[in-house]
Design a protein around this motif. Structure first.
Motif, PDB file in Angstrom:
ATOM      1  N   GLN A 118       0.825  -0.922  -0.128  1.00 49.11           N
ATOM      2  CA  GLN A 118       0.064  -0.001  -0.302  1.00 49.11           C
ATOM      3  C   GLN A 118       0.788   1.172  -0.056  1.00 49.11           C
ATOM      4  N   TYR A 119       1.895   1.127   0.691  1.00 45.83           N
ATOM      5  CA  TYR A 119       2.887   2.448   0.798  1.00 45.83           C
ATOM      6  C   TYR A 119       3.413   2.638  -0.628  1.00 45.83           C
ATOM      7  N   LYS A 120       3.651   1.557  -1.242  1.00 40.76           N
ATOM      8  CA  LYS A 120       4.533   1.790  -2.620  1.00 40.76           C
ATOM      9  C   LYS A 120       3.374   2.153  -3.617  1.00 40.76           C
ATOM     10  N   LYS A 121       2.154   1.787  -3.475  1.00 36.38           N
ATOM     11  CA  LYS A 121       0.987   2.339  -4.423  1.00 36.38           C
ATOM     12  C   LYS A 121       0.854   3.780  -3.986  1.00 36.38           C
ATOM     13  N   GLY A 122       0.832   4.320  -2.930  1.00 37.31           N
ATOM     14  CA  GLY A 122       0.780   5.689  -2.446  1.00 37.31           C
ATOM     15  C   GLY A 122       1.864   6.351  -3.156  1.00 37.31           C
ATOM     16  N   LYS A 123       3.116   5.791  -3.200  1.00 38.82           N
ATOM     17  CA  LYS A 123       4.403   6.645  -3.461  1.00 38.82           C
ATOM     18  C   LYS A 123       4.192   6.642  -4.961  1.00 38.82           C
ATOM     19  N   GLN A 124       3.720   5.501  -5.766  1.00 40.05           N
ATOM     20  CA  GLN A 124       3.587   5.951  -7.210  1.00 40.05           C
ATOM     21  C   GLN A 124       2.574   6.841  -7.670  1.00 40.05           C
ATOM     22  N   ALA A 125       1.670   6.944  -6.672  1.00 39.66           N
ATOM     23  CA  ALA A 125       0.427   8.030  -7.260  1.00 39.66           C
ATOM     24  C   ALA A 125       1.070   9.452  -7.024  1.00 39.66           C
ATOM     25  N   LEU A 126       0.574  10.198  -7.799  1.00 37.68           N
ATOM     26  CA  LEU A 126       0.924  11.679  -7.690  1.00 37.68           C
ATOM     27  C   LEU A 126       0.284  12.125  -6.442  1.00 37.68           C
ATOM     28  N   PRO A 127       0.864  12.953  -5.632  1.00 28.27           N
ATOM     29  CA  PRO A 127       0.308  13.573  -4.387  1.00 28.27           C
ATOM     30  C   PRO A 127      -1.017  14.176  -4.744  1.00 28.27           C
TER      31      PRO A 127
END
Length: 150
Positions: A118-127
């Motif tokens: 989930q952390y990695k998914k959030g990191k891949q998304a634009l803020p």
């Protein structure tokens, strides 16, 4: 047992968090109004989410349920914690987020791979965690997801 403990902790901390830490204004909208938004819109998505889980809008915490809609995150305790990992990856920082993510490590060590994912998914998304979603309720959910790579 641990799910009930975490839910109890959440209920005990929700009111002080709303009162002392959330500085945004409440949206002043109800579930019925959300159901009148266009098909595929964020507003209708939020209304459907609230109805599906028999939730009401939580004043000053409306963004939380919007994040559920945008990230397609479920409502189990570990999924709620996973959503905070997603937001951490997306750049959100708050004392509350740190408390929730820490509780995930302590109470759900077997879910650490899920939390990292989930952390990695959030990191891949634009803020996007900081957006004023109240002004985006008419936009299609899919457009927002594609724009921010959610």
């Amino acid at each position: 047992m641990k799910d009930q403990l975490i839910e109890k902790l959440y209920e005990c901390t929700k009111k002080p968090y709303q009162k002392y830490f959330k500085k945004n204004e409440p949206w002043n909208i109800d579930k019925n109004e959300l159901m009148n938004y266009p098909e595929e819109s964020l507003g209708l998505g939020l209304g459907n989410f609230l109805n599906k889980y028999h939730f009401d809008i939580q004043e000053k915490l409306e963004d939380h349920d919007i994040i559920h809609v945008l990230t397609n995150t479920g409502i189990s305790v570990y999924e709620e914690i996973g959503m905070q990992y997603y937001l951490f990856g997306n750049g959100k920082r708050s004392l509350y987020l740190f408390m929730v993510t820490l509780s995930g490590i302590i109470f759900y060590p077997k879910k650490i791979k899920y939390f990292i994912q989930q952390y990695k998914k959030g990191k891949q998304a634009l803020p996007f965690h900081y957006l004023d979603f109240s002004k985006m309720l008419s936009l299609p959910v899919q457009t927002i997801q594609q724009t921010f790579k959610i």
